[in-house]
Design a protein around this motif. Sequence first.
Motif, PDB file in Angstrom:
ATOM      1  N   GLN A   1       0.892 -11.121   6.851  1.00 20.51           N
ATOM      2  CA  GLN A   1       2.097 -10.612   6.195  1.00 20.51           C
ATOM      3  C   GLN A   1       1.756  -9.932   4.864  1.00 20.51           C
ATOM      4  OE1 GLN A   1       5.346 -10.413   6.945  1.00 20.51           O
ATOM      5  NE2 GLN A   1       5.193 -11.308   8.980  1.00 20.51           N
ATOM      6  N   CYS A   2       0.908 -10.566   4.077  1.00 23.73           N
ATOM      7  CA  CYS A   2       0.591 -10.018   2.753  1.00 23.73           C
ATOM      8  C   CYS A   2      -0.272  -8.769   2.857  1.00 23.73           C
ATOM      9  CB  CYS A   2      -0.113 -11.079   1.906  1.00 23.73           C
ATOM     10  SG  CYS A   2       0.963 -12.441   1.414  1.00 23.73           S
ATOM     11  N   GLN A   3      -1.298  -8.808   3.695  1.00 25.95           N
ATOM     12  CA  GLN A   3      -2.169  -7.645   3.804  1.00 25.95           C
ATOM     13  C   GLN A   3      -1.432  -6.449   4.387  1.00 25.95           C
ATOM     14  OE1 GLN A   3      -6.111  -7.283   4.692  1.00 25.95           O
ATOM     15  NE2 GLN A   3      -6.758  -9.319   4.063  1.00 25.95           N
ATOM     16  N   SER A   4      -0.556  -6.701   5.341  1.00 27.14           N
ATOM     17  CA  SER A   4       0.180  -5.597   5.949  1.00 27.14           C
ATOM     18  C   SER A   4       1.123  -4.961   4.938  1.00 27.14           C
ATOM     19  CB  SER A   4       0.965  -6.091   7.165  1.00 27.14           C
ATOM     20  OG  SER A   4       1.672  -5.029   7.758  1.00 27.14           O
ATOM     21  N   ALA A   5       1.831  -5.785   4.189  1.00 25.25           N
ATOM     22  CA  ALA A   5       2.749  -5.236   3.185  1.00 25.25           C
ATOM     23  C   ALA A   5       1.984  -4.475   2.109  1.00 25.25           C
ATOM     24  CB  ALA A   5       3.576  -6.358   2.565  1.00 25.25           C
ATOM     25  N   ALA A   6       0.836  -5.006   1.671  1.00 29.35           N
ATOM     26  CA  ALA A   6       0.026  -4.318   0.661  1.00 29.35           C
ATOM     27  C   ALA A   6      -0.477  -2.986   1.197  1.00 29.35           C
ATOM     28  CB  ALA A   6      -1.147  -5.201   0.237  1.00 29.35           C
ATOM     29  N   ARG A   7      -0.875  -2.979   2.455  1.00 30.67           N
ATOM     30  CA  ARG A   7      -1.334  -1.727   3.053  1.00 30.67           C
ATOM     31  C   ARG A   7      -0.214  -0.702   3.106  1.00 30.67           C
ATOM     32  NH1 ARG A   7       0.151   1.883   7.305  1.00 30.67           N
ATOM     33  NH2 ARG A   7      -1.734   2.922   8.063  1.00 30.67           N
ATOM     34  N   ASP A   8       0.986  -1.145   3.459  1.00 32.86           N
ATOM     35  CA  ASP A   8       2.091  -0.199   3.554  1.00 32.86           C
ATOM     36  C   ASP A   8       2.558   0.277   2.188  1.00 32.86           C
ATOM     37  OD1 ASP A   8       2.127   0.028   6.286  1.00 32.86           O
ATOM     38  OD2 ASP A   8       3.482  -1.648   6.586  1.00 32.86           O
ATOM     39  N   LEU A   9       2.338  -0.525   1.163  1.00 26.98           N
ATOM     40  CA  LEU A   9       2.581  -0.035  -0.198  1.00 26.98           C
ATOM     41  C   LEU A   9       1.602   1.093  -0.526  1.00 26.98           C
ATOM     42  CD1 LEU A   9       3.130  -3.398  -2.110  1.00 26.98           C
ATOM     43  CD2 LEU A   9       4.849  -1.628  -1.720  1.00 26.98           C
ATOM     44  N   LEU A  10       0.330   0.917  -0.130  1.00 26.67           N
ATOM     45  CA  LEU A  10      -0.649   1.970  -0.366  1.00 26.67           C
ATOM     46  C   LEU A  10      -0.295   3.217   0.437  1.00 26.67           C
ATOM     47  CD1 LEU A  10      -3.307   2.820  -1.722  1.00 26.67           C
ATOM     48  CD2 LEU A  10      -4.506   1.961   0.302  1.00 26.67           C
ATOM     49  N   GLY A  11       0.136   3.024   1.691  1.00 25.67           N
ATOM     50  CA  GLY A  11       0.536   4.166   2.504  1.00 25.67           C
ATOM     51  C   GLY A  11       1.699   4.917   1.885  1.00 25.67           C
ATOM     52  N   GLN A  12       2.684   4.179   1.396  1.00 22.11           N
ATOM     53  CA  GLN A  12       3.816   4.845   0.749  1.00 22.11           C
ATOM     54  C   GLN A  12       3.381   5.528  -0.537  1.00 22.11           C
ATOM     55  OE1 GLN A  12       6.955   5.158   2.126  1.00 22.11           O
ATOM     56  NE2 GLN A  12       7.116   6.652   0.461  1.00 22.11           N
ATOM     57  N   ALA A  13       2.406   4.935  -1.227  1.00 23.24           N
ATOM     58  CA  ALA A  13       1.882   5.566  -2.443  1.00 23.24           C
ATOM     59  C   ALA A  13       1.227   6.899  -2.124  1.00 23.24           C
ATOM     60  CB  ALA A  13       0.884   4.626  -3.127  1.00 23.24           C
ATOM     61  N   LEU A  14       0.515   6.977  -1.000  1.00 23.92           N
ATOM     62  CA  LEU A  14      -0.087   8.247  -0.585  1.00 23.92           C
ATOM     63  C   LEU A  14       0.992   9.300  -0.342  1.00 23.92           C
ATOM     64  CD1 LEU A  14      -2.803   6.973   1.951  1.00 23.92           C
ATOM     65  CD2 LEU A  14      -3.194   7.793  -0.385  1.00 23.92           C
ATOM     66  N   ILE A  15       2.063   8.882   0.322  1.00 27.45           N
ATOM     67  CA  ILE A  15       3.163   9.815   0.592  1.00 27.45           C
ATOM     68  C   ILE A  15       3.844  10.232  -0.710  1.00 27.45           C
ATOM     69  CG2 ILE A  15       5.430  10.012   1.699  1.00 27.45           C
ATOM     70  CD1 ILE A  15       4.327   8.176   3.942  1.00 27.45           C
ATOM     71  N   ASN A  16       4.051   9.254  -1.613  1.00 29.99           N
ATOM     72  CA  ASN A  16       4.654   9.578  -2.907  1.00 29.99           C
ATOM     73  C   ASN A  16       3.785  10.546  -3.702  1.00 29.99           C
ATOM     74  OD1 ASN A  16       6.632   7.753  -2.227  1.00 29.99           O
ATOM     75  ND2 ASN A  16       5.999   6.178  -3.676  1.00 29.99           N
ATOM     76  N   ALA A  17       2.469  10.315  -3.651  1.00 30.16           N
ATOM     77  CA  ALA A  17       1.545  11.178  -4.394  1.00 30.16           C
ATOM     78  C   ALA A  17       1.574  12.597  -3.846  1.00 30.16           C
ATOM     79  CB  ALA A  17       0.130  10.599  -4.328  1.00 30.16           C
ATOM     80  N   GLU A  18       1.656  12.715  -2.526  1.00 27.79           N
ATOM     81  CA  GLU A  18       1.759  14.061  -1.953  1.00 27.79           C
ATOM     82  C   GLU A  18       3.046  14.730  -2.421  1.00 27.79           C
ATOM     83  OE1 GLU A  18       1.552  16.394   2.324  1.00 27.79           O
ATOM     84  OE2 GLU A  18       2.379  14.374   2.275  1.00 27.79           O
ATOM     85  N   SER A  19       4.146  13.995  -2.416  1.00 30.55           N
ATOM     86  CA  SER A  19       5.432  14.563  -2.864  1.00 30.55           C
ATOM     87  C   SER A  19       5.365  15.010  -4.319  1.00 30.55           C
ATOM     88  CB  SER A  19       6.550  13.528  -2.683  1.00 30.55           C
ATOM     89  OG  SER A  19       6.706  13.199  -1.315  1.00 30.55           O
ATOM     90  N   ALA A  20       4.507  14.352  -5.106  1.00 33.45           N
ATOM     91  CA  ALA A  20       4.358  14.707  -6.520  1.00 33.45           C
ATOM     92  C   ALA A  20       3.354  15.837  -6.727  1.00 33.45           C
ATOM     93  CB  ALA A  20       3.927  13.477  -7.317  1.00 33.45           C
ATOM     94  N   GLY A  21       2.837  16.408  -5.635  1.00 32.42           N
ATOM     95  CA  GLY A  21       1.904  17.519  -5.748  1.00 32.42           C
ATOM     96  C   GLY A  21       0.464  17.111  -5.980  1.00 32.42           C
ATOM     97  N   LEU A  22       0.111  15.871  -5.606  1.00 25.90           N
ATOM     98  CA  LEU A  22      -1.223  15.346  -5.904  1.00 25.90           C
ATOM     99  C   LEU A  22      -2.161  15.327  -4.704  1.00 25.90           C
ATOM    100  CD1 LEU A  22      -0.060  12.271  -8.044  1.00 25.90           C
ATOM    101  CD2 LEU A  22      -0.830  14.491  -8.892  1.00 25.90           C
TER     102      LEU A  22
END
Length: 618
Positions: free
Chosen positions: A537-558
């Motif tokens: 549960q913890c590793q999966s949620a942490a991974r999906d936070l990182l995945g969402q961070a990648l998407i957020n970073a792309e949206s920010a032009g990074l």
Amino acid sequence: MRVYRHRVAGDSVAIRVPQTTEELDQFTAWAQRATVRGAIALDTETSGLDVFSDGFCLRTIQFGDASEAWVIHWERGGHFRRAAAQVLRKARRFLIHNAAFDWLVLDRHAGIALEDLAPRTRDTRVMAALVDPRQPQEGGIGTALKPLSAYYVDRTAPDAQGDLTSVFRSLGLTKANGFARIPLDHPLLNLYAGLDVIFTARLAPILSAALDRLGVRERLVDYEHEISRICAHMQRRGLILDVPFTHELNAALREDAQEYAGIAARYGVESVNSNKQITEALTGMGETLTERTAGGAVKIDKAVLLALADMDLQWKRLGVRTPNPLAEAILKSKRAGKWRSTYAETFLETVDSSGRVHPFINSMAARTGRMSVTRPALQTLPSSDQMIRRCLLADEGHVMVSTDFQAVEMRVLAALADVRRMKEGFQSGGRDFDIHMFTAQLIKGEEATEKDRKLYKGAGFGKVYGGGISTLARQTGASEDEIRRAVTAYDHAFPEIRRASARWQREARATGMVTVSATGRRMPLDRDRAYAVVNYQCQSAARDLLGQALINAESAGLLDAMRLPIHDEILASVPEREAKDYAREFERAMTFDLFGVPIVAEAEIGKRSWGSLYGATY
């Protein structure tokens, strides 16, 4: 037109291999009809797996549906390439198994941009991993096309790899050079190339129905495709290799391996890979070796040797015993040899003509969805290493920026298990809040020491990662009795964790030993390791936070700045003059609220090498 017939699930299918421009016209006419009916299955045959190496070439591109495949000989050039490229550009949707590889092949060798092809793709490997992420050795089907086809489509699905390996031998070729040198017109090559797209076309609707039946949300499927595309973008970009430094490092590691092997030899160990010699030598030095393998043999693995050398898993001194010089010599010799072959030599073997290396990023490498970086496996480097990381550089005029989640495992645990005291600490403690000292003081009072902090940090990570008492003792340097008391105290301080574990285990048993993550990811549990549910549960949620961070970073032009996702961090190459602005944007992209717990990140600005973030001077 060469036509090969085969039976798939009782149906006669055709694999067509055009030889003339007129036959290529038939192919494009078929593609026009097929794209109106639905997605076209797509695959490539190549000379190997190193997409960016100088000797790599694209040999064939195949297209198909459930009953028909077309194998286009890209290697022939001319009309063959024009016909394939036309379909690649005009078809509305594609089905690809392991799409990231084919995206990069077609981007680099066929002029079909990743940005154009990825949005039109459904990846059956991603779909299969969301149905069941387990590999065969874990009791699952796996995510390779052959076992999936044999399970879902036709149990007699041929073993293309095995059959082609036999052909390679008959032609005087090896497994390493067979795909590059087998004649383009060889019937078996064309037959299996065509069958792969037919199986992919048949697999897709079956997996789609399975996802619907299991209640896996379409949003999660889309999310995984987005992450796969972003990871492929990072792989395509790669990192600059400091070639002269890497050559020097390669030579130094060879010398280190030999030097420490020589020390081991003075203790009677002629081979640092001989467990028998090591066991006899250590026993002769008065060491008591109590741990056993499943087969009953004395265990001499890295963890045992580190304990004897008085080091933790990060190779830091524990200060609990006199280091055994033989154990330390064996560890250092084996590490130097492994780092030389795994990292330095692999960097030099895979660097492309522009001086870049392109580590493969697997966006879904584990049951929890955790990402991995292979060839070389950079995510296995110790957190203290600067030597290997020093090989990899930011672009000219750039510096490295690493943005890392802060204590993400414990924050996720607090959020998912609704741990009241932990949540209060994270909410009021600010960005620099130290959960481990907070825990130590909660249990021991204000007089808690750094030793107490380390002890309760080990107990906390034991909750997240499922470590047993003996493992935690070895990692922390504490006695097993101290660890037991710490774990008991931890449970009293944070009773919600045990309750959440029990609840998740009950829910899993009610659904066939499958636990479902906060984002809807299905993660099968082993019946004898149901306690691992907290870790999943913890590793999966942490991974999906990182995945969402990648998407957020792309949206920010990074996106163009990003280079690697490593554990809970994003590594980036940014213009030196704008480094602070980039660092701030990455921190913003990695900041969330998870069920009332603030998820925060901290960016560190280095110099030009990745190693500078770990102490290297360049």
